[in-house]
Enzyme design. Structure first.
Site, PDB file in Angstrom:
ATOM      1  CE  LYS A  88     -29.510  83.083  79.414  1.00  0.00           C
ATOM      2  NZ  LYS A  88     -30.471  81.957  79.307  1.00  0.00           N
ATOM      3  N   GLY A 117     -32.492  82.424  73.560  1.00  0.00           N
ATOM      4  CA  GLY A 117     -32.337  81.912  74.912  1.00  0.00           C
ATOM      5  C   GLY A 117     -30.923  82.101  75.431  1.00  0.00           C
ATOM      6  N   GLY A 123     -29.758  85.293  76.139  1.00  0.00           N
ATOM      7  CA  GLY A 123     -29.743  86.502  76.950  1.00  0.00           C
ATOM      8  C   GLY A 123     -29.171  87.739  76.286  1.00  0.00           C
ATOM      9  N   GLY A 145     -30.427  90.483  74.764  1.00  0.00           N
ATOM     10  CA  GLY A 145     -31.002  91.760  75.175  1.00  0.00           C
ATOM     11  C   GLY A 145     -30.683  92.095  76.625  1.00  0.00           C
ATOM     12  CG  ASP A 196     -31.896  85.701  81.615  1.00  0.00           C
ATOM     13  OD1 ASP A 196     -31.949  84.938  82.605  1.00  0.00           O
ATOM     14  OD2 ASP A 196     -32.265  85.362  80.474  1.00  0.00           O
TER      15      ASP A 196
END
Length: 324
Positions: free
Chosen positions: A51, A137, A139, A141, A175
């Site tokens: 993302k 940054g 997402g 994981g 997230d």
């Protein structure tokens, strides 16, 4: 990258070599990944998309120290690959690319949480092939975690709707609910308040610096802006469209992140005006109206930075794993 005629072929070859040289993994397949799920009686293969935070505003802070955020999140076609294999013994094992301690791996935790919540006696083997860089940054994981939940929901025959998986996702990471949400969204609060948001089509040039950044250091920093004015969602979609592909707003975490990690500043300079950081970094991106222009923006990226070209998606490619 396709070109119109043979005279432009040398440039195409240069761009292709650049993308392969900058990325850790083979070139992303930009064909439509929607419904890209392969399932047999005992296994399932699915995608976990990254993302981008098109903007990220810090609008307040709770008494418990948690920051209140507003952001538009867009799914992109830079994806990790997840392979889930049924294990009738009930064991949960993890193979493939692992970042950190496997016992703390979000996919393992997701499988165990769903196993416990559903009461199933089935287990699984989880293999992850990483393409999304760690500490970016984007997402990665959390997306792997959400795709594992969606995939096991299908493989184990649970057929739960999204709303039943959401509490498990919320317990695993901020997230994760967005990736379970299955579409581009306006996020509020700590990330769990989500509303659908139309995001126009675009291509992203993404640069990942050599050094990740500790998220906790950013949120603890005294210079962090914590009082950005809240946006009106009623006009947000129109604002996005009016100046697209230039994103609106800003990333409030970016100035502090650059102070902590100057490599982010260098990455921003590489992409030029209009570039911004996604999430808490360290990756930065700029949006373009074509794949060709996004690829050309990576022309000055040099090792140890890594470059990626990605397309904005309108729907999560593994959303078919959820019951209606």
């Amino acid at each position: 990258i396709g070109m119109a005629n043979r005279r432009q072929a040398p440039q195409a070859r240069r761009l292709s070599r650049t993308r392969h040289a900058l990325a850790e993994h083979p070139e992303t397949d930009h064909s439509d990944p929607s419904h890209r799920i392969t399932m047999t009686a005992s296994s399932l293969e699915l995608k976990a998309p990254a993302k981008l935070n098109l903007f990220l505003h810090v609008v307040g802070q709770r008494s418990d120290g948690m920051h209140l955020l507003e952001s538009v999140l867009g799914l992109i076609d830079l994806c990790d690959d997840i392979v889930l294999e049924l294990d009738p013994s009930g064991e949960i094992t993890r193979t493939g690319d692992v970042v950190g301690d496997v016992e703390k791996d979000l996919c393992v935790r997701a499988a165990r949480a769903l196993q416990q919540a559903s009461g199933t006696t089935l287990g699984c083997r989880i293999l992850v092939k990483k393409r999304i860089p760690a500490g970016a940054g984007m997402g990665g994981g959390s997306s792997d975690c959400a795709s594992t939940l969606m995939g096991l929901n299908k493989l184990w025959g649970l057929n739960w709707p999204r709303k039943k998986l959401m509490p498990i996702g919320e317990s695993l990471g901020a997230d994760v609910p967005f990736f379970l949400f299955g579409q581009n969204a306006f996020a509020q609060g700590t990330g769990g308040i989500l509303r659908p948001m139309a995001v126009p089509s675009a291509w992203a040039a993404i640069v990942m610096p050599s050094q990740p950044t500790a998220t906790a250091l950013i949120f603890q920093h005294p210079a962090l802006t914590r009082d950005t004015k809240s946006l009106k969602i009623s006009s947000l979609s129109q604002q996005l469209s009016n100046q697209w592909p230039e994103p609106i707003g800003r990333n409030d975490l970016q100035p502090v992140a650059v102070r902590i990690n100057p490599e982010i500043g260098k990455a921003l300079q590489t992409l030029g005006s209009g570039a911004r950081m996604t999430g808490s970094g360290s990756a930065v991106f700029a949006l373009f109206d074509s794949e060709k222009n996004a690829a050309e923006a990576l022309g000055s990226v040099t090792y140890p930075m890594r470059g990626y070209v990605a397309k904005i998606l309108q729907e999560h490619p593994s959303v078919d794993c959820l019951a209606s």
